[in-house]
Write a protein that holds these residues in place. Sequence first.
Motif, short mmCIF file in Angstrom:
data_model
loop_
_atom_site.label_atom_id
_atom_site.label_comp_id
_atom_site.label_asym_id
_atom_site.label_seq_id
_atom_site.Cartn_x
_atom_site.Cartn_y
_atom_site.Cartn_z
N UNK A 73 5.18 45.25 24.91
CA UNK A 73 3.74 45.49 24.91
C UNK A 73 3.43 46.80 24.20
N UNK A 74 2.22 46.89 23.65
CA UNK A 74 1.71 48.13 23.11
C UNK A 74 0.26 48.29 23.57
N UNK A 75 -0.16 49.54 23.77
CA UNK A 75 -1.54 49.78 24.18
C UNK A 75 -1.68 51.15 24.79
N UNK A 76 -2.85 51.48 25.32
CA UNK A 76 -3.07 52.78 25.96
C UNK A 76 -2.05 53.02 27.06
N UNK A 77 -1.57 54.25 27.15
CA UNK A 77 -0.54 54.58 28.13
C UNK A 77 0.87 54.49 27.60
N UNK A 78 1.02 53.94 26.39
CA UNK A 78 2.34 53.83 25.76
C UNK A 78 2.40 54.82 24.59
N UNK A 79 3.44 55.63 24.59
CA UNK A 79 3.65 56.65 23.56
C UNK A 79 4.84 56.25 22.70
N UNK A 80 4.67 56.29 21.39
CA UNK A 80 5.73 55.95 20.45
C UNK A 80 6.20 57.19 19.70
N UNK A 81 7.49 57.39 19.68
CA UNK A 81 8.12 58.48 18.95
C UNK A 81 8.93 57.90 17.80
N UNK A 82 8.74 58.42 16.60
CA UNK A 82 9.53 57.98 15.44
C UNK A 82 10.09 59.20 14.73
N UNK A 83 11.37 59.14 14.40
CA UNK A 83 12.05 60.21 13.66
C UNK A 83 12.48 59.66 12.31
N UNK A 84 12.18 60.37 11.24
CA UNK A 84 12.64 60.01 9.92
C UNK A 84 13.56 61.08 9.37
N UNK A 85 14.77 60.68 8.96
CA UNK A 85 15.73 61.66 8.45
C UNK A 85 16.80 60.94 7.65
N UNK A 86 17.60 61.71 6.93
CA UNK A 86 18.69 61.16 6.13
C UNK A 86 20.02 61.73 6.61
N UNK A 87 21.06 60.90 6.54
CA UNK A 87 22.38 61.29 7.03
C UNK A 87 23.43 60.96 5.99
N UNK A 88 24.56 61.66 6.02
CA UNK A 88 25.63 61.39 5.04
C UNK A 88 26.42 60.15 5.40
N UNK A 89 27.22 59.67 4.44
CA UNK A 89 28.13 58.55 4.68
C UNK A 89 29.04 58.88 5.85
N UNK A 90 29.36 57.88 6.63
CA UNK A 90 30.23 58.07 7.79
C UNK A 90 29.46 58.22 9.09
N UNK A 91 28.17 58.47 9.01
CA UNK A 91 27.35 58.53 10.21
C UNK A 91 27.18 57.12 10.77
N UNK A 92 27.17 56.99 12.08
CA UNK A 92 27.09 55.67 12.71
C UNK A 92 25.74 55.46 13.40
N UNK A 93 25.44 54.19 13.66
CA UNK A 93 24.22 53.86 14.41
C UNK A 93 24.27 54.50 15.80
N UNK A 94 25.44 54.53 16.39
CA UNK A 94 25.57 55.19 17.69
C UNK A 94 25.18 56.66 17.59
N UNK A 95 25.56 57.33 16.50
CA UNK A 95 25.14 58.72 16.30
C UNK A 95 23.62 58.83 16.33
N UNK A 96 22.96 57.84 15.72
CA UNK A 96 21.50 57.85 15.71
C UNK A 96 20.92 57.72 17.09
N UNK A 97 21.49 56.86 17.91
CA UNK A 97 20.99 56.71 19.27
C UNK A 97 21.28 57.95 20.12
N UNK A 98 22.41 58.56 19.91
CA UNK A 98 22.72 59.80 20.63
C UNK A 98 21.68 60.87 20.30
#
Length: 228
Positions: A73-98
């Motif tokens: 769901x989306x609507x009032x009371x819900x806050x969305x955070x988005x980060x935009x960045x670049x990483x070097x080769x070898x970085x993993x999706x798990x690193x992103x979640x951490x």
Amino acid sequence: MTTGLRLVQDAAEGLALEAALFAAPDLGVLLWSPQRRSIVCPASLIRKHGLQDQGRFAGWPIVARPTAGGAVPQGPGILNLALGYSVPAGTTIEDGYVLLTQCLRQALTEWDLKPGHTAASFCDGGWNLSAGGKKVVGTAQRWRPLPDGGFRVLAHALVLVAGDVRGDARLIAALHRSLDLPPVEPDAHETLCGLNDQQEPDMSDIADRLYRASWTQLQQVGQSRVAA
């Protein structure tokens, strides 16, 4: 560098802002909250089940998103955070979640949020953040390769701050039943407000805290990429 909470008309506008952040070359932090209610679904789920982007379910608009996962769901009371960045080769999706969960837990320390699956929650994932066994934050990422071998990352978190989250979850549960998807239990979810018996959280204050914590973490990512 964008600061402050963006109050957008609907989820489609917020997702367009995220797409622009993903396309940009710079570090960025975006915080947005929609004023109109909707159900946001992966585009793949919409195609698979014959739904229609900008169609409706139980009176709620359906909005497509490019990431995987499930309906939310989306609507009032819900806050969305988005980060935009670049990483070097070898970085993993798990690193992103951490990185993403570090930002969230650093900003929201008093709620003692823990990462991991939350059984029967909507859009369940191993990098949910929960408190007392109830889902409070959902997370997702998008990655695309860059010419230098690195990757551009868009990391997203949906934070349940206030409102009738169980009512929202009942709607998602009805959608799941109509599509023969796994069951969703409304009681598997809670808001920051529901966890805090002393004081209702202020969304602008939470957005400011998330912004500061996220920007601190992203600056470290930027420095690491330069060093690489």
